[in-house]
Write a protein that holds these residues in place. Structure first.
Motif, PDB file in Angstrom:
ATOM      1  N   CYS A   1      -3.193 -21.485 -68.332  1.00  0.00           N
ATOM      2  CA  CYS A   1      -3.094 -22.646 -69.217  1.00  0.00           C
ATOM      3  C   CYS A   1      -3.053 -22.233 -70.688  1.00  0.00           C
ATOM      4  CB  CYS A   1      -4.278 -23.581 -68.959  1.00  0.00           C
ATOM      5  SG  CYS A   1      -4.340 -24.199 -67.270  1.00  0.00           S
ATOM      6  N   SER A   2      -2.508 -21.079 -70.972  1.00  0.00           N
ATOM      7  CA  SER A   2      -2.538 -20.567 -72.342  1.00  0.00           C
ATOM      8  C   SER A   2      -1.754 -21.449 -73.312  1.00  0.00           C
ATOM      9  CB  SER A   2      -2.024 -19.131 -72.389  1.00  0.00           C
ATOM     10  OG  SER A   2      -0.689 -19.070 -71.915  1.00  0.00           O
ATOM     11  N   GLY A   3      -0.658 -22.030 -72.863  1.00  0.00           N
ATOM     12  CA  GLY A   3       0.118 -22.905 -73.744  1.00  0.00           C
ATOM     13  C   GLY A   3      -0.649 -24.149 -74.142  1.00  0.00           C
ATOM     14  N   GLU A   4      -1.310 -24.757 -73.167  1.00  0.00           N
ATOM     15  CA  GLU A   4      -2.101 -25.959 -73.430  1.00  0.00           C
ATOM     16  C   GLU A   4      -3.312 -25.631 -74.297  1.00  0.00           C
ATOM     17  OE1 GLU A   4      -0.870 -25.042 -70.546  1.00  0.00           O
ATOM     18  OE2 GLU A   4       0.178 -26.742 -69.658  1.00  0.00           O
ATOM     19  N   ALA A   5      -3.934 -24.459 -74.034  1.00  0.00           N
ATOM     20  CA  ALA A   5      -5.086 -24.041 -74.837  1.00  0.00           C
ATOM     21  C   ALA A   5      -4.665 -23.788 -76.280  1.00  0.00           C
ATOM     22  CB  ALA A   5      -5.718 -22.790 -74.232  1.00  0.00           C
ATOM     23  N   ALA A   6      -3.506 -23.185 -76.474  1.00  0.00           N
ATOM     24  CA  ALA A   6      -3.017 -22.926 -77.828  1.00  0.00           C
ATOM     25  C   ALA A   6      -2.731 -24.231 -78.561  1.00  0.00           C
ATOM     26  CB  ALA A   6      -1.760 -22.066 -77.780  1.00  0.00           C
ATOM     27  N   ALA A   7      -2.135 -25.197 -77.875  1.00  0.00           N
ATOM     28  CA  ALA A   7      -1.837 -26.486 -78.498  1.00  0.00           C
ATOM     29  C   ALA A   7      -3.128 -27.201 -78.900  1.00  0.00           C
ATOM     30  CB  ALA A   7      -1.030 -27.361 -77.544  1.00  0.00           C
ATOM     31  N   TYR A   8      -4.138 -27.162 -78.042  1.00  0.00           N
ATOM     32  CA  TYR A   8      -5.417 -27.786 -78.361  1.00  0.00           C
ATOM     33  C   TYR A   8      -6.075 -27.077 -79.548  1.00  0.00           C
ATOM     34  CZ  TYR A   8     -10.188 -29.517 -77.886  1.00  0.00           C
ATOM     35  OH  TYR A   8     -11.425 -30.066 -78.131  1.00  0.00           O
ATOM     36  N   GLY A   9      -6.059 -25.750 -79.535  1.00  0.00           N
ATOM     37  CA  GLY A   9      -6.634 -24.988 -80.633  1.00  0.00           C
ATOM     38  C   GLY A   9      -5.947 -25.268 -81.955  1.00  0.00           C
ATOM     39  N   LYS A  10      -4.629 -25.373 -81.934  1.00  0.00           N
ATOM     40  CA  LYS A  10      -3.883 -25.680 -83.158  1.00  0.00           C
ATOM     41  C   LYS A  10      -4.235 -27.062 -83.674  1.00  0.00           C
ATOM     42  CE  LYS A  10       0.068 -22.703 -82.271  1.00  0.00           C
ATOM     43  NZ  LYS A  10       1.477 -22.639 -81.892  1.00  0.00           N
ATOM     44  N   CYS A  11      -4.385 -28.011 -82.772  1.00  0.00           N
ATOM     45  CA  CYS A  11      -4.756 -29.368 -83.167  1.00  0.00           C
ATOM     46  C   CYS A  11      -6.139 -29.373 -83.812  1.00  0.00           C
ATOM     47  CB  CYS A  11      -4.725 -30.308 -81.965  1.00  0.00           C
ATOM     48  SG  CYS A  11      -5.200 -32.006 -82.366  1.00  0.00           S
ATOM     49  N   VAL A  12      -7.090 -28.715 -83.190  1.00  0.00           N
ATOM     50  CA  VAL A  12      -8.447 -28.655 -83.736  1.00  0.00           C
ATOM     51  C   VAL A  12      -8.430 -27.980 -85.100  1.00  0.00           C
ATOM     52  CG1 VAL A  12     -10.745 -27.643 -83.425  1.00  0.00           C
ATOM     53  CG2 VAL A  12      -9.607 -28.765 -81.502  1.00  0.00           C
ATOM     54  N   ALA A  13      -7.713 -26.862 -85.200  1.00  0.00           N
ATOM     55  CA  ALA A  13      -7.650 -26.144 -86.473  1.00  0.00           C
ATOM     56  C   ALA A  13      -6.994 -26.999 -87.559  1.00  0.00           C
ATOM     57  CB  ALA A  13      -6.886 -24.839 -86.300  1.00  0.00           C
ATOM     58  N   ALA A  14      -5.944 -27.722 -87.198  1.00  0.00           N
ATOM     59  CA  ALA A  14      -5.232 -28.533 -88.185  1.00  0.00           C
ATOM     60  C   ALA A  14      -6.053 -29.727 -88.656  1.00  0.00           C
ATOM     61  CB  ALA A  14      -3.911 -29.021 -87.600  1.00  0.00           C
ATOM     62  N   THR A  15      -6.894 -30.255 -87.785  1.00  0.00           N
ATOM     63  CA  THR A  15      -7.667 -31.445 -88.152  1.00  0.00           C
ATOM     64  C   THR A  15      -9.003 -31.102 -88.780  1.00  0.00           C
ATOM     65  OG1 THR A  15      -8.556 -31.621 -85.910  1.00  0.00           O
ATOM     66  CG2 THR A  15      -6.595 -32.911 -86.405  1.00  0.00           C
ATOM     67  N   THR A  16      -9.341 -29.819 -88.862  1.00  0.00           N
ATOM     68  CA  THR A  16     -10.627 -29.439 -89.445  1.00  0.00           C
ATOM     69  C   THR A  16     -10.444 -28.476 -90.612  1.00  0.00           C
ATOM     70  OG1 THR A  16     -10.866 -27.666 -87.818  1.00  0.00           O
ATOM     71  CG2 THR A  16     -11.922 -29.766 -87.309  1.00  0.00           C
ATOM     72  N   THR A  17      -9.342 -28.601 -91.332  1.00  0.00           N
ATOM     73  CA  THR A  17      -9.140 -27.742 -92.489  1.00  0.00           C
ATOM     74  C   THR A  17     -10.118 -28.126 -93.599  1.00  0.00           C
ATOM     75  OG1 THR A  17      -7.417 -29.222 -93.307  1.00  0.00           O
ATOM     76  CG2 THR A  17      -6.706 -27.330 -92.009  1.00  0.00           C
ATOM     77  N   GLY A  18     -10.501 -27.159 -94.381  1.00  0.00           N
ATOM     78  CA  GLY A  18     -11.453 -27.433 -95.457  1.00  0.00           C
ATOM     79  C   GLY A  18     -12.799 -27.834 -94.901  1.00  0.00           C
ATOM     80  N   ARG A  19     -13.314 -28.938 -95.390  1.00  0.00           N
ATOM     81  CA  ARG A  19     -14.633 -29.406 -94.954  1.00  0.00           C
ATOM     82  C   ARG A  19     -14.541 -30.584 -93.984  1.00  0.00           C
ATOM     83  NH1 ARG A  19     -19.339 -28.172 -97.938  1.00  0.00           N
ATOM     84  NH2 ARG A  19     -18.926 -26.496 -99.403  1.00  0.00           N
ATOM     85  N   GLN A  20     -13.360 -30.858 -93.510  1.00  0.00           N
ATOM     86  CA  GLN A  20     -13.216 -31.963 -92.565  1.00  0.00           C
ATOM     87  C   GLN A  20     -13.939 -31.648 -91.265  1.00  0.00           C
ATOM     88  OE1 GLN A  20      -8.841 -32.139 -92.526  1.00  0.00           O
ATOM     89  NE2 GLN A  20      -9.105 -34.320 -92.899  1.00  0.00           N
ATOM     90  N   GLU A  21     -14.484 -32.667 -90.649  1.00  0.00           N
ATOM     91  CA  GLU A  21     -15.124 -32.516 -89.353  1.00  0.00           C
ATOM     92  C   GLU A  21     -14.194 -33.051 -88.282  1.00  0.00           C
ATOM     93  OE1 GLU A  21     -19.007 -34.173 -89.064  1.00  0.00           O
ATOM     94  OE2 GLU A  21     -19.636 -33.337 -90.976  1.00  0.00           O
ATOM     95  N   LEU A  22     -14.250 -32.441 -87.117  1.00  0.00           N
ATOM     96  CA  LEU A  22     -13.467 -32.912 -85.987  1.00  0.00           C
ATOM     97  C   LEU A  22     -14.065 -34.237 -85.517  1.00  0.00           C
ATOM     98  CD1 LEU A  22     -11.185 -32.290 -83.977  1.00  0.00           C
ATOM     99  CD2 LEU A  22     -12.897 -31.178 -82.545  1.00  0.00           C
TER     100      LEU A  22
END
Length: 70
Positions: free
Chosen positions: A24-45
């Motif tokens: 499931c590496s593709g799905e894991a990468a997509a989830y990780g990218k989403c989390v990283a993109a939504t928590t830039t700076g001091r933003q909280e998930l």
């Protein structure tokens, strides 16, 4: 319950997780990218921000586990 039996089960679960994760590496990468993109700076998930990606990863893990059990 013997201590060695507990460690045997734990090792098996860890080994199984790595196999499922590899499938499931593709799905894991997509989830990780989403989390990283939504928590830039001091933003909280926040809840459900990456729900679509998480569901895809969860479905992949479930399906991979079912394939392995057969």
């Amino acid at each position: 319950m013997s201590g060695s039996n507990v460690w045997s089960r734990s090792r098996e679960k860890i080994r199984l997780f790595s196999e499922l994760f590899a499938q499931c590496s593709g799905e894991a990468a997509a989830y990780g990218k989403c989390v990283a993109a939504t928590t830039t700076g001091r933003q909280e998930l926040k809840k459900d921000m990456c729900a679509k990606e998480f569901e895809a990863l969860k479905t992949c893990f479930t399906n991979a586990g079912k394939k392995r059990a057969k």
